[in-house]
Write a protein that holds these residues in place. Sequence first.
Motif, PDB file in Angstrom:
ATOM      1  N   LEU A  38      42.489  39.619  59.780  1.00 46.11           N
ATOM      2  CA  LEU A  38      41.224  39.912  59.106  1.00 46.11           C
ATOM      3  C   LEU A  38      40.120  40.182  60.129  1.00 46.11           C
ATOM      4  N   CYS A  39      40.102  39.422  61.210  1.00 42.70           N
ATOM      5  CA  CYS A  39      39.129  39.679  62.288  1.00 42.70           C
ATOM      6  C   CYS A  39      39.284  41.104  62.813  1.00 42.70           C
ATOM      7  N   ASN A  40      40.527  41.526  62.967  1.00 43.93           N
ATOM      8  CA  ASN A  40      40.785  42.878  63.462  1.00 43.93           C
ATOM      9  C   ASN A  40      40.289  43.930  62.482  1.00 43.93           C
ATOM     10  N   TYR A  41      40.487  43.695  61.184  1.00 45.62           N
ATOM     11  CA  TYR A  41      40.059  44.662  60.171  1.00 45.62           C
ATOM     12  C   TYR A  41      38.547  44.832  60.145  1.00 45.62           C
ATOM     13  N   ILE A  42      37.820  43.732  60.279  1.00 46.13           N
ATOM     14  CA  ILE A  42      36.363  43.806  60.127  1.00 46.13           C
ATOM     15  C   ILE A  42      35.634  43.948  61.450  1.00 46.13           C
ATOM     16  N   GLY A  43      36.384  43.933  62.567  1.00 47.10           N
ATOM     17  CA  GLY A  43      35.775  44.215  63.853  1.00 47.10           C
ATOM     18  C   GLY A  43      34.972  43.083  64.459  1.00 47.10           C
ATOM     19  N   VAL A  44      35.430  41.848  64.297  1.00 46.92           N
ATOM     20  CA  VAL A  44      34.752  40.716  64.938  1.00 46.92           C
ATOM     21  C   VAL A  44      35.693  40.115  65.980  1.00 46.92           C
ATOM     22  N   ASP A  45      35.131  39.235  66.807  1.00 45.99           N
ATOM     23  CA  ASP A  45      35.926  38.596  67.846  1.00 45.99           C
ATOM     24  C   ASP A  45      37.117  37.856  67.234  1.00 45.99           C
ATOM     25  N   MET A  46      38.258  37.948  67.911  1.00 49.32           N
ATOM     26  CA  MET A  46      39.488  37.375  67.367  1.00 49.32           C
ATOM     27  C   MET A  46      39.420  35.855  67.236  1.00 49.32           C
ATOM     28  N   ASN A  47      38.484  35.222  67.934  1.00 48.06           N
ATOM     29  CA  ASN A  47      38.358  33.760  67.853  1.00 48.06           C
ATOM     30  C   ASN A  47      37.397  33.311  66.759  1.00 48.06           C
ATOM     31  N   THR A  48      36.840  34.265  66.013  1.00 44.32           N
ATOM     32  CA  THR A  48      35.898  33.917  64.949  1.00 44.32           C
ATOM     33  C   THR A  48      36.611  33.147  63.836  1.00 44.32           C
ATOM     34  N   ASP A  49      36.037  32.041  63.449  1.00 38.91           N
ATOM     35  CA  ASP A  49      36.602  31.234  62.355  1.00 38.91           C
ATOM     36  C   ASP A  49      36.008  31.736  61.040  1.00 38.91           C
ATOM     37  N   ILE A  50      36.780  32.518  60.317  1.00 36.71           N
ATOM     38  CA  ILE A  50      36.303  33.113  59.067  1.00 36.71           C
ATOM     39  C   ILE A  50      36.490  32.117  57.930  1.00 36.71           C
ATOM     40  N   ILE A  51      35.411  31.910  57.192  1.00 37.80           N
ATOM     41  CA  ILE A  51      35.440  31.004  56.036  1.00 37.80           C
ATOM     42  C   ILE A  51      35.186  31.840  54.783  1.00 37.80           C
ATOM     43  N   PRO A  52      36.203  32.105  53.968  1.00 31.64           N
ATOM     44  CA  PRO A  52      36.001  32.908  52.763  1.00 31.64           C
ATOM     45  C   PRO A  52      35.082  32.199  51.766  1.00 31.64           C
ATOM     46  N   VAL A  53      34.106  32.936  51.269  1.00 23.87           N
ATOM     47  CA  VAL A  53      33.201  32.379  50.262  1.00 23.87           C
ATOM     48  C   VAL A  53      33.867  32.430  48.886  1.00 23.87           C
ATOM     49  N   ASP A  54      34.590  33.502  48.632  1.00 24.14           N
ATOM     50  CA  ASP A  54      35.248  33.672  47.330  1.00 24.14           C
ATOM     51  C   ASP A  54      36.533  32.850  47.280  1.00 24.14           C
ATOM     52  N   SER A  55      36.724  32.166  46.169  1.00 25.15           N
ATOM     53  CA  SER A  55      37.982  31.473  45.946  1.00 25.15           C
ATOM     54  C   SER A  55      38.929  32.438  45.234  1.00 25.15           C
ATOM     55  N   LEU A  56      40.054  31.952  44.791  1.00 27.21           N
ATOM     56  CA  LEU A  56      40.987  32.820  44.060  1.00 27.21           C
ATOM     57  C   LEU A  56      40.287  33.398  42.829  1.00 27.21           C
ATOM     58  N   PRO A  57      40.328  34.728  42.651  1.00 27.13           N
ATOM     59  CA  PRO A  57      39.539  35.370  41.593  1.00 27.13           C
ATOM     60  C   PRO A  57      40.091  35.116  40.202  1.00 27.13           C
ATOM     61  N   LYS A  58      39.194  35.257  39.222  1.00 26.74           N
ATOM     62  CA  LYS A  58      39.625  35.258  37.828  1.00 26.74           C
ATOM     63  C   LYS A  58      40.110  36.665  37.502  1.00 26.74           C
ATOM     64  N   CYS A  59      41.357  36.763  37.147  1.00 21.11           N
ATOM     65  CA  CYS A  59      41.965  38.077  36.979  1.00 21.11           C
ATOM     66  C   CYS A  59      41.624  38.675  35.618  1.00 21.11           C
ATOM     67  N   THR A  60      41.056  39.849  35.646  1.00 24.22           N
ATOM     68  CA  THR A  60      40.723  40.576  34.419  1.00 24.22           C
ATOM     69  C   THR A  60      41.482  41.892  34.404  1.00 24.22           C
ATOM     70  N   GLU A  61      42.032  42.207  33.261  1.00 18.84           N
ATOM     71  CA  GLU A  61      42.813  43.433  33.130  1.00 18.84           C
ATOM     72  C   GLU A  61      41.911  44.573  32.664  1.00 18.84           C
ATOM     73  N   PRO A  62      42.028  45.773  33.263  1.00 18.95           N
ATOM     74  CA  PRO A  62      41.229  46.923  32.817  1.00 18.95           C
ATOM     75  C   PRO A  62      41.474  47.230  31.346  1.00 18.95           C
ATOM     76  N   ASP A  63      40.439  47.760  30.688  1.00 22.93           N
ATOM     77  CA  ASP A  63      40.556  48.057  29.254  1.00 22.93           C
ATOM     78  C   ASP A  63      41.588  49.146  28.980  1.00 22.93           C
ATOM     79  N   ASP A  64      41.657  50.139  29.861  1.00 24.54           N
ATOM     80  CA  ASP A  64      42.550  51.277  29.636  1.00 24.54           C
ATOM     81  C   ASP A  64      43.452  51.440  30.850  1.00 24.54           C
TER      82      ASP A  64
END
Length: 435
Positions: free
Chosen positions: A211-237
């Motif tokens: 993930l650090c590589n994808y977003i272009g930050v230092d590889m030692n950065t400790d990323i803390i996700p703010v979002d938890s597992l999402p509530k899954c919603t199905e598209p209408d169509d």
Amino acid sequence: MRLSNLSYIIVVLALSPKAWGENLKLTHQECVEMALAHNEELKKAENSVKQADLDKKIATTAYLPKFDGSTTGMYMVPDMDMMGYKMQMRGAYMAGIQLTQPIYAGGKITAGRKLAKIGRDVADEQLRLRKADVIAEADNAYWTYVAVRSKVDLMDKFFNMVDTLYSQTETAMDAGMATGNDLLRIQAKRSEIEYQRQKATNGAELCRMALCNYIGVDMNTDIIPVDSLPKCTEPDDLTANISDRPELHLLEMQVKASEQQVKLTLGDFLPTVGLSLGYTYYGNIKLKGMADVGGGNYFPFTQKYEDGIGMGMLAVSIPLFHWGEGARKVKKAKYAVENARLDLERNRKLLDLEAKQAAINLVDGRNMIKSAGVALEQAAENLRVMQNRYEESMSPLSDLLDAQTQWHQARSNQIEAITQYQIYLTAWLKANGKL
């Protein structure tokens, strides 16, 4: 000399690369934005759009007259003999300006301009396609990281659950209400969980670095996700609709470009008409000789020439006979158009199939979430019952350990199902040109 536990922890933290990294709280939206800003291929696609803009402007200039200037200096020795006179060109010069205006180029100018416009549209769609790829990759990396971190937390809970059971059994054994075999069984389970927890932690670390590589930050950065597992919603169509997919637009533009190539090829064998206007000024050209002044007398003279010349020219070029070269080249270009149309139809079916498969995956993913939820409820209830029965000495320890394992596996399956659904949702959006 052996280190104390506290000293050992301090040394490990000091030597750990991650210990030097900064904390970065990251939402899913911020992850996508940072990935878009960092991606090198996306920057190249943006540069291609700028190049296509310039190509379009360059093609437009083909309609406009062109102005060219020229200057020539000459120093010629010896002097030229001109019927008894000497033409001296030592320091002679010419300077001029010329205007060239294409009037008709066999349709090549118009076709070239249309090709440049198609090229600009192609660059836009390639940029859209690359953006969709980056968003899909960022989504996959982010939600996978969230899922693995959730599994690490789950392993911690599972370990604490078994560790608590170990403490209870140890106390019961001291009171003569449990056997050493029970304690060994729990200890073996605890070691197994510790091993699995370490594997999950290592997996989370790999996902963090990716993930650090994808977003272009230092590889030692400790990323803390703010979002938890999402509530899954199905598209209408869930109807497959690929009309706005960049891949489809690129294929359609390939057909249009091939058609313009036919016109360009044909233009090579059609008449061309061009107008040219110019003005040239020359000077410092001298004519020297002897002039007869009568009575047999001759007088030397020098005449200097300086003047300007205007010129206008209408040029018409008509191809007459090229041994069938033009017809063959045009026919060859038309085959390219046919091939582009065949590619369009074949890939249209494949893209439509991909969109339909993405919809099926989304429905399956939703069903898997429901199944995992039901299984988790059943496992939680079974664990509650087994816990009560074990405490009342109505069930063996092995049944309780099995119930705990089943609960852990059911929760782990639910995490996987939710994460996979989110990845399926991104794939469905991409397959329908909605990213």
